[in-house]
Write a protein that holds these residues in place. Structure first.
Motif, PDB file in Angstrom:
ATOM      1  N   LEU A  71     -24.710 117.553 -79.575  1.00 37.15           N
ATOM      2  CA  LEU A  71     -25.108 118.783 -78.880  1.00 37.15           C
ATOM      3  C   LEU A  71     -24.397 119.932 -79.578  1.00 37.15           C
ATOM      4  O   LEU A  71     -23.230 120.218 -79.305  1.00 37.15           O
TER       5      LEU A  71
ATOM      6  N   MET B  74     -23.775 123.685 -80.332  1.00 41.29           N
ATOM      7  CA  MET B  74     -23.962 124.997 -79.698  1.00 41.29           C
ATOM      8  C   MET B  74     -23.752 126.074 -80.746  1.00 41.29           C
ATOM      9  O   MET B  74     -22.706 126.100 -81.393  1.00 41.29           O
TER      10      MET B  74
ATOM     11  N   PHE C   1     -29.087 125.233 -78.615  1.00 36.28           N
ATOM     12  CA  PHE C   1     -28.590 123.850 -78.558  1.00 36.28           C
ATOM     13  C   PHE C   1     -29.388 123.079 -79.606  1.00 36.28           C
ATOM     14  O   PHE C   1     -30.620 123.067 -79.545  1.00 36.28           O
ATOM     15  N   ASN C   2     -28.700 122.448 -80.537  1.00 34.87           N
ATOM     16  CA  ASN C   2     -29.363 121.681 -81.595  1.00 34.87           C
ATOM     17  C   ASN C   2     -30.503 122.484 -82.219  1.00 34.87           C
ATOM     18  O   ASN C   2     -31.580 121.959 -82.476  1.00 34.87           O
TER      19      ASN C   2
ATOM     20  N   LEU D 102     -22.496 111.931 -75.405  1.00 36.04           N
ATOM     21  CA  LEU D 102     -22.887 113.253 -75.865  1.00 36.04           C
ATOM     22  C   LEU D 102     -21.680 113.856 -76.571  1.00 36.04           C
ATOM     23  O   LEU D 102     -20.606 113.961 -75.984  1.00 36.04           O
TER      24      LEU D 102
ATOM     25  N   SER E 206     -20.472 117.188 -78.089  1.00 32.93           N
ATOM     26  CA  SER E 206     -20.803 118.595 -78.221  1.00 32.93           C
ATOM     27  C   SER E 206     -19.864 119.244 -79.223  1.00 32.93           C
ATOM     28  O   SER E 206     -18.717 118.837 -79.392  1.00 32.93           O
TER      29      SER E 206
ATOM     30  N   ASN F 269     -18.839 123.171 -80.333  1.00 30.47           N
ATOM     31  CA  ASN F 269     -18.978 124.581 -80.002  1.00 30.47           C
ATOM     32  C   ASN F 269     -18.797 125.430 -81.256  1.00 30.47           C
ATOM     33  O   ASN F 269     -17.684 125.759 -81.633  1.00 30.47           O
TER      34      ASN F 269
ATOM     35  N   MET G 263     -20.178 123.426 -69.575  1.00 31.17           N
ATOM     36  CA  MET G 263     -21.437 122.675 -69.638  1.00 31.17           C
ATOM     37  C   MET G 263     -21.600 121.748 -68.443  1.00 31.17           C
ATOM     38  O   MET G 263     -20.720 120.954 -68.135  1.00 31.17           O
TER      39      MET G 263
ATOM     40  N   THR H 254     -15.621 123.941 -73.028  1.00 29.09           N
ATOM     41  CA  THR H 254     -15.424 123.778 -74.455  1.00 29.09           C
ATOM     42  C   THR H 254     -15.076 125.134 -75.065  1.00 29.09           C
ATOM     43  O   THR H 254     -15.755 126.126 -74.823  1.00 29.09           O
TER      44      THR H 254
ATOM     45  N   THR I 252     -14.817 120.182 -80.444  1.00 29.54           N
ATOM     46  CA  THR I 252     -15.788 119.136 -80.162  1.00 29.54           C
ATOM     47  C   THR I 252     -15.326 118.409 -78.912  1.00 29.54           C
ATOM     48  O   THR I 252     -14.129 118.192 -78.714  1.00 29.54           O
TER      49      THR I 252
END
Ligand code: C2O
Ligand code: CU
Length: 469
Positions: A334, A336, A368-369, A390, A392, A394, A402, A430, A435
């Motif tokens: 994910l 961002m 996102f992605n 997941l 993520s 940032n 989130m 985040t 991450t």
């Protein structure tokens, strides 16, 4: 970090002049009107509240049952919640039950799990509550506009056994507001693009249970359970539970096996909850402080003598949640990106300058992605019972909070480091460059949102969905 004067929670500009006449914290209302068929009535309508205390004017807010926060809904674990929501606003709305592992059709996401409830219309919510703990409900249509005008309230799922008496089980709804020079809610700046592309709509004033600088009564020698809920649109609250002698017993509704000492400051991001226990040993005033910048009190605990010694501490039992199977998981990134302060430039990797200009014209600042806002296809589909991991990342210049709908996840790692406490959460923070890895069992069928709970970020791109089939 630089904060402009308008968004700074500034003791000097606001707090000092408001100090006259401290109010006792309004006890959350337990009672809701019940219809003959057993539904609690929850009505959204316009109303007025003095957010800035006696010296401020009346703010035009949108309220549930005319109260700020909305009435506290309290049920036992496993009980069926039945709420008849009536919309008396001028625009469509819906109610989301934040953190409840709920039946998908009752999740309250207007346009996805139900049609928006039109002005004058009614919608019946009926669902079971698998987990005890501290939750909340809030509007989920144009949330960036409806929530920071007042449409939220506490939802407490009680343990099977009553462990704290009514006066030692305290719910505190913390909300940040942007007030103008007259102490009135600044409505002109709702939807400001500058807010959405930066840290979100930040306020300059805090209320607790809708009250400015309240006194919160505590009983000497008694254990109290304090349930904190951050309903702010964007404000991360820096709190220091240890400074008022509290220990942490749970986060986002899920309690721990043992109380935890929390030295230093602890972040409570928008939508997050924090359950504390404390037992004051002496009478007197204990400030409840915000730790952003210089500590300042935004409420006071007032410890009074109690006739008897309180009972010894009994902790609520932990909820049973399905344990993720990390060996056999669907792994999803994910990423961002976007936002001001350099973030928009990264978006040019996947699009032309014209496309980027168009995005910004559409009020979309975040991805996102690589995609911005709700897409026709889900970000991923999981088979029921499958573990989802997941990860993520940032890549923006701002913090995000989130939220995953319909599930609680274990917070596994930050920046590749396994966390000491891999707590269950429904909302994780985040920071820029970070991450964060989370895992959950996708055991709840339906379409579920994943979005930033900084509500201006959500509407300007940070919102996607996944499907469990
Ligand atoms: Cu509390 Cu979709 O949010
Ligand atoms: Cu965000």
């Amino acid at each position: 970090m630089h904060m402009s004067r308008r968004t700074n929670l500034n003791r000097r500009t606001f707090l000092r002049t408001a100090l006259s006449g401290c109010a006792a914290v309004a006890a959350p209302q337990f009672s809701l009107a019940k219809t003959t068929d057993g539904f609690l009535e929850l009505t959204a309508a316009k109303g007025q509240v003095r957010l800035y205390g006696a010296n401020g004017g009346q703010s035009d807010l949108w309220l549930y049952n005319g109260r700020l926060p909305g009435p506290e809904i309290r049920v036992k674990r496993g009980e069926r919640v039945r709420v008849r929501f009536k919309n008396e606003l001028d625009e469509p709305s819906s109610v989301h039950w934040h953190g409840i592992r709920i039946d998908n059709s009752m999740d309250g996401v207007a346009g996805m799990t139900q049609p928006p409830v039109q002005p004058g219309e009614v919608f019946d919510y009926e669902f079971l509550t698998p987990d005890a703990g501290t939750y909340w409900y809030h509007a989920h249509n144009m949330s960036w506009n409806q929530v920071p005008r007042g449409l939220s309230g506490p939802l407490i799922i009680e343990d099977d056994e009553t462990l704290f008496s009514q006066d030692t089980d305290i719910t505190l709804v913390l909300s940040d507001w942007r007030l103008d020079e007259n102490g009135i809610l600044d409505t002109a700046s709702f939807g400001a693009r500058h807010d959405f592309s930066h840290a979100g709509r930040l306020g300059n004033w805090l209320t607790i249970n809708g009250t400015s600088l309240p006194d919160i009564p505590l009983k000497k020698g008694h254990w109290h359970r304090v349930r904190l809920i951050n309903t702010s649109a964007s404000r991360i609250l820096d709190l220091a539970p240890e400074r008022f002698g509290a220990k942490l017993i749970g986060l986002d509704g899920q309690t721990f096996n043992a109380p935890r000492d929390m030295p230093g400051t602890v972040q409570l991001a928008p939508a997050q909850r924090m359950d504390l226990v404390l037992r004051p040993e002496a009478t007197g005033t204990i400030p409840f402080e915000m730790m952003t910048g210089r500590p300042f009190a935004f409420a006071n605990f007032q410890v009074k003598d109690a006739e008897s010694e309180g009972p010894s501490l009994r902790l609520p039992p932990v909820n049973t949640l399905p344990e993720p199977d990390l060996q056999d998981a669907l792994e999803m990134p994910l990423l961002m990106e976007g936002g001001a302060m350099g973030g928009m430039r990264s978006l040019l990797r996947d699009r032309t300058e014209d496309e980027l200009r168009q995005m910004m014209q559409d009020g979309l600042f975040w991805t996102f992605n690589g995609t911005s806002g709700m897409q026709d296809a889900p970000m991923f589909s999981a088979k029921r019972g499958e573990t989802v991991v997941l990860e993520s990342r940032n890549d923006t210049s701002f913090a995000h909070a989130m939220h995953v709908h319909g599930h609680h996840f274990r917070l596994l790692e930050r920046n590749g480091e396994p966390l000491e406490h891999q707590d269950w959460r429904d909302t994780f923070t985040t920071d820029p460059g970070e991450t964060v890895k989370i895992a959950f069992v996708a055991d709840n069928p339906g379409k579920w949102l994943i979005h930033c709970h900084m509500l201006g970020h959500a509407v300007s791109g940070m919102m996607t969905w996944f499907e469990v089939s």
